[in-house]
Scaffold this active site. Structure first.
Site, PDB file in Angstrom:
ATOM      1  N   GLU A 182      -2.418 -11.050  -5.335  1.00 52.43           N
ATOM      2  CA  GLU A 182      -1.553  -9.936  -4.940  1.00 52.43           C
ATOM      3  C   GLU A 182      -0.358  -9.828  -5.900  1.00 52.43           C
ATOM      4  OE1 GLU A 182      -1.588  -7.385  -3.320  1.00 52.43           O
ATOM      5  OE2 GLU A 182       0.447  -6.849  -2.773  1.00 52.43           O
ATOM      6  N   TRP A 203       6.568   8.751  15.360  1.00 50.42           N
ATOM      7  CA  TRP A 203       5.493   8.025  14.651  1.00 50.42           C
ATOM      8  C   TRP A 203       4.730   7.324  15.764  1.00 50.42           C
ATOM      9  CZ3 TRP A 203       3.396   7.117   9.902  1.00 50.42           C
ATOM     10  CH2 TRP A 203       2.765   5.908   9.670  1.00 50.42           C
ATOM     11  N   ARG A 249      10.845   9.132   6.954  1.00 46.54           N
ATOM     12  CA  ARG A 249      10.428   7.966   7.739  1.00 46.54           C
ATOM     13  C   ARG A 249       8.971   8.076   8.184  1.00 46.54           C
ATOM     14  NH1 ARG A 249      15.082   5.282   9.947  1.00 46.54           N
ATOM     15  NH2 ARG A 249      13.931   4.551  11.740  1.00 46.54           N
ATOM     16  N   HIS A 293     -12.267 -24.320 -15.468  1.00 46.33           N
ATOM     17  CA  HIS A 293     -13.603 -23.755 -15.667  1.00 46.33           C
ATOM     18  C   HIS A 293     -13.563 -22.527 -16.578  1.00 46.33           C
ATOM     19  CE1 HIS A 293     -15.228 -26.500 -12.710  1.00 46.33           C
ATOM     20  NE2 HIS A 293     -14.205 -26.191 -11.917  1.00 46.33           N
ATOM     21  N   GLU A 319      -0.029  -2.835 -11.381  1.00 45.99           N
ATOM     22  CA  GLU A 319       0.139  -1.431 -10.986  1.00 45.99           C
ATOM     23  C   GLU A 319       1.537  -0.899 -11.274  1.00 45.99           C
ATOM     24  OE1 GLU A 319      -0.068  -2.346  -6.140  1.00 45.99           O
ATOM     25  OE2 GLU A 319      -0.933  -0.528  -6.923  1.00 45.99           O
ATOM     26  N   CYS A 378       9.855   6.403  13.973  1.00 45.92           N
ATOM     27  CA  CYS A 378      10.517   7.561  14.567  1.00 45.92           C
ATOM     28  C   CYS A 378      11.898   7.808  13.972  1.00 45.92           C
ATOM     29  CB  CYS A 378      10.685   7.344  16.057  1.00 45.92           C
ATOM     30  SG  CYS A 378       9.160   6.937  16.884  1.00 45.92           S
ATOM     31  N   ASN A 431      12.899   5.387  20.034  1.00 44.75           N
ATOM     32  CA  ASN A 431      12.257   4.748  18.891  1.00 44.75           C
ATOM     33  C   ASN A 431      12.060   3.291  19.270  1.00 44.75           C
ATOM     34  OD1 ASN A 431      11.472   3.777  16.409  1.00 44.75           O
ATOM     35  ND2 ASN A 431      13.518   3.841  15.507  1.00 44.75           N
ATOM     36  N   GLY A 432      10.851   2.762  19.071  1.00 44.54           N
ATOM     37  CA  GLY A 432      10.606   1.356  19.380  1.00 44.54           C
ATOM     38  C   GLY A 432       9.440   1.207  20.332  1.00 44.54           C
ATOM     39  N   LYS A 477       0.458  -6.464  -8.146  1.00 39.97           N
ATOM     40  CA  LYS A 477       1.738  -5.742  -8.140  1.00 39.97           C
ATOM     41  C   LYS A 477       2.212  -5.506  -9.572  1.00 39.97           C
ATOM     42  CE  LYS A 477       1.792  -4.353  -4.956  1.00 39.97           C
ATOM     43  NZ  LYS A 477       0.837  -4.573  -3.956  1.00 39.97           N
ATOM     44  N   LYS A 521      -1.635   7.020  -3.355  1.00 39.78           N
ATOM     45  CA  LYS A 521      -1.327   6.193  -2.184  1.00 39.78           C
ATOM     46  C   LYS A 521      -2.567   6.025  -1.311  1.00 39.78           C
ATOM     47  CE  LYS A 521       1.217   3.786   0.539  1.00 39.78           C
ATOM     48  NZ  LYS A 521       1.398   2.401   0.087  1.00 39.78           N
TER      49      LYS A 521
HETATM   50  O1  M6R Z   1      -4.736   2.438   2.533  1.00 38.87           O
HETATM   51  P1  M6R Z   1      -5.494   1.197   2.179  1.00 38.87           P
HETATM   52  O2  M6R Z   1      -4.839  -0.038   2.674  1.00 38.87           O
HETATM   53  O3  M6R Z   1      -6.929   1.262   2.612  1.00 38.87           O
HETATM   54  O4  M6R Z   1      -5.478   1.141   0.596  1.00 38.87           O
HETATM   55  C1  M6R Z   1      -6.191   0.164  -0.083  1.00 38.87           C
HETATM   56  C2  M6R Z   1      -5.757   0.091  -1.520  1.00 38.87           C
HETATM   57  O5  M6R Z   1      -6.004   1.305  -2.164  1.00 38.87           O
HETATM   58  C3  M6R Z   1      -4.265  -0.268  -1.658  1.00 38.87           C
HETATM   59  O6  M6R Z   1      -3.967  -1.477  -1.024  1.00 38.87           O
HETATM   60  C4  M6R Z   1      -3.877  -0.384  -3.141  1.00 38.87           C
HETATM   61  O7  M6R Z   1      -4.509  -1.497  -3.700  1.00 38.87           O
HETATM   62  C5  M6R Z   1      -2.353  -0.454  -3.282  1.00 38.87           C
HETATM   63  N1  M6R Z   1      -1.923   0.480  -4.261  1.00 38.87           N
HETATM   64  C6  M6R Z   1      -1.884  -1.796  -3.708  1.00 38.87           C
HETATM   65  O8  M6R Z   1      -0.524  -1.849  -3.919  1.00 38.87           O
END
Ligand code: M6R
Length: 630
Positions: free
Chosen positions: A499, A83, A35, A522, A506, A2, A109-110, A503, A625
């Site tokens: 992960e 939100w 936000r 292996h 990407e 929010c 907010n909260g 990062k 996104k």
């Molecule tokens: O909105 P979602 O969590 O379902 O999205 C899944 C993936 O597309 C998302 O986590 C993607 O791998 C990100 N870009 C990773 O940083």
């Protein structure tokens, strides 16, 4: 999350500056749009009355409403972008909420953790509620205190005194702003564990969730402490604690431009979101257990008998969310003894999976709109499975189509690369695991309480890592020319390694792979040559000893072949120093919770490296996104 704005001006100030409450509040709300929100509203005090307008959807909907039904001109007002948390994103649930016969307006907010108990009390007094929100309960409580306890007397503090008494009853996290028709020149605000800043003007004063809320009008700001109340008029700012004792805020000068203010002063949304992580975890934990450590996941509306009969869990997710699922698998199996699989959503329904009424599907999605995950959830439902969604976006499609939802409260994640949502997803999945363990009697209440206590310490530990981010940033910048980086981990460190690699792929567009450290021999060890950078996520030496020593052996194996090793280890683990070019220490924590810490340096590393290469870290190439195609 929010956004909140408050304003009080005076006639002469207005003549000079030409501001009305409506101008200032709407401009502030526009600045706070970043936000994320799903409804907006505003209230002004004029002619001895409160006038308010609120609308679900974007600010443009509120503007259309204001065109159709204009507000009277005023110099006192509050505004809110919501939100949704308690109750969907509807007009009715939007803020402000009114009480005291429409004379008091409140925005929030909260999360008010004890709202259900307060609501029962107020209902018993005859108060009627029109929304599903915790905020309306706070508004009703404040109105009840103002009118019935203080007799509506504005001579001795009035709304400020009522706010003190209300705050003494509220539990949870909140920023509250209130106006009352009987005190037309005042906005009263309170904060606990939720943001609020004061803006100082000439003949006018401001309040905002952050400085973006008033950055177009003043650069003089006052930071408030925890559990403080601030009363602003056009000419004064008075700060007290929740018991009326005078308190002080810290004045500072804001030198951000409006654009960077939206990013909290950070150069990118991603960096801001990495720094939001203590809050993302803290907010996701908030309000989900009672003081005895008993989990109370009210939103998990699946018959407990059904949850008790679950004999298999399948986690469905993609990308980073799938890695959150992989981390959670270790904890859920350990705590609940329920076999748990983690499946990429897009693979799931094409392999004729075995799913029945005793299967619990847990989908994890930040956006709640990922088409692959949505289709997989639909397929599982058709097979008779029960579905729980872990999601960051209130009202999105996946939670709507699931039997139950456990929202993460990370706030909107704007950068394409997921950071704070990942930590919040792990946190929520852990809560779900503990809830199942509680329900099925796999763990004693005391054990659950202890794990929750360890989880509650995580936000401060993340903050410590962020406070010392300089060393890992420097390494990222120095490695801008790297062509390939490998990541190794075991147990929960394995998904963390994947992960970390994702990062880097990407953001920096370089080859990066995450491996289970035991898998090295292996095959992947053939990739190691002189100078190959290898990150190793080392488990706590206080945990299962064999795990730590096995990973240390893996470090030696790659070093013997020329790798440059960069180690993430627990504070006090001196043994690893001998085998690493660089060691980044994270605070001590139980092994299962370590991913919530070990991931953070890897995010900072990828961000620093990509920034050094001059790439747009918020909008990496080729990525969206929310992936709404299969
Ligand atoms: O909105 P979602 O969590 O379902 O999205 C899944 C993936 O597309 C998302 O986590 C993607 O791998 C990100 N870009 C990773 O940083």
């Amino acid at each position: 999350m929010c956004g909140i704005v408050g304003y009080v001006g005076r006639t002469s100030g207005r003549a000079d500056a030409g501001h009305t409450a409506l101008d200032v509040v709407l401009e502030g709300l526009r600045r706070l749009e970043y936000r994320g929100y799903d409804s907006a509203g505003i209230a002004v005090v004029a002619d001895g009355e409160i006038s308010s307008r609120k609308k679900s959807g974007k600010l443009s909907n509120l503007l259309a409403e204001l065109d159709a039904r204009p507000l009277p001109e005023s110099l006192t007002g509050i505004g809110h972008t919501r939100w949704a948390t308690h109750g969907g994103p509807t007009d009715q649930n939007a803020h402000p909420h009114l009480s005291d016969g429409g004379k008091l307006a409140l925005i929030h907010n909260g999360i008010i953790e004890n709202f259900a108990e307060l609501k029962l009390e107020l209902v018993a007094k005859g108060v009627e509620f029109a929304s599903e929100t915790d905020t309306e309960v706070a508004a009703a409580l404040l109105g009840d205190i103002f009118r019935n306890k203080l007799g509506g007397d504005v001579s001795d503090g009035g709304l400020t005194r009522a706010m003190e008494l209300a705050c003494q009853r509220l539990e949870g996290a909140f920023t509250l702003l209130a106006v009352h028709a009987d005190q037309p020149d005042v906005v009263v605000a309170a904060r606990r564990n939720s943001p609020l800043v004061v803006g100082l003007g000439e003949g006018e004063n401001f309040l905002g969730s952050d400085v973006s809320g008033f950055i177009d009008y003043t650069r003089r700001a006052v930071e408030l402490g925890q559990d403080q109340i601030v009363t602003i008029t056009a000419d004064s700012v008075t700060i007290t604690d929740f018991f009326g004792a005078p308190a002080e805020g810290k004045e500072y000068h804001v030198n951000w431009d409006p654009e960077s203010a939206e990013k909290g002063g950070f150069p990118s949304f991603m960096e801001k979101e990495i720094h939001d992580q203590p809050d993302a975890v803290g907010q996701t934990l908030l309000g989900r257990s009672d003081i005895h450590g008993k989990l109370t996941l009210d939103e998990l509306r699946i018959d407990p008998a059904l949850l008790k009969s679950v004999d298999k869990i399948i986690v469905l997710a993609c990308g980073t969310s799938a890695y959150a699922g992989q981390v959670a698998k270790y904890a859920i199996e350990h705590w609940c003894r329920i076999p748990t699989e983690v499946e990429l959503s897009h693979e799931f329904r094409y392999r004729d999976p075995i799913v029945d009424a005793n299967t619990l599907i847990v989908s994890i999605s930040q956006s709640g709109e990922t088409m692959d995950t949505l289709m997989a959830v639909r397929y599982a439902k058709e097979q008779g499975a029960k579905t729980v969604s872990i999601c960051n976006t209130n009202g999105s499609t996946i939670p709507r189509e699931s039997d139950a939802v456990l929202y993460t409260h990370a706030g909107p994640e704007i950068a394409v690369a997921s950071t704070k949502a990942f930590l919040a997803q792990i946190t929520a999945a852990y809560l779900l695991g503990l809830y199942l363990a509680q329900l099925r009697g796999n763990k004693f209440q005391g054990e659950i309480k202890d794990i929750l206590a360890d989880l509650a310490k995580i936000p401060a530990k993340i903050q410590r890592i962020l406070d010392n981010e300089g060393q890992i940033k420097e390494l990222g910048e120095a490695m801008a020319d790297a062509k390939s980086v490998l990541f190794l981990g075991r147990h929960v460190g394995f998904p963390v390694a994947m992960e970390g690699a994702l990062k880097l792929k990407e953001l920096a567009y370089i080859h990066a792979e995450g491996f289970a450290a035991g898998e090295l021999k292996h095959g992947p060890i053939a990739l190691i040559e002189e100078g190959q950078p290898v990150f190793v996520v080392v488990p706590s030496p206080r945990g299962r000893d064999s795990l730590h020593s096995k990973v240390v052996s893996n470090i030696q194996e790659v070093r013997a072949r020329g790798a440059k090793t960069i180690v993430i280890a627990e504070e006090g683990d001196e043994a690893v120093k001998a085998y690493a070019e660089h060691v980044f220490y994270i605070p001590e924590t139980p092994t299962l919770l370590a991913p919530l810490l070990a991931t953070v340096p890897l995010q900072i590393f990828a961000l620093a490296l990509a920034t050094a290469k001059g790439y747009d870290v918020d909008q990496p190439r080729n990525l969206a996104k929310s992936v709404t195609v299969e």
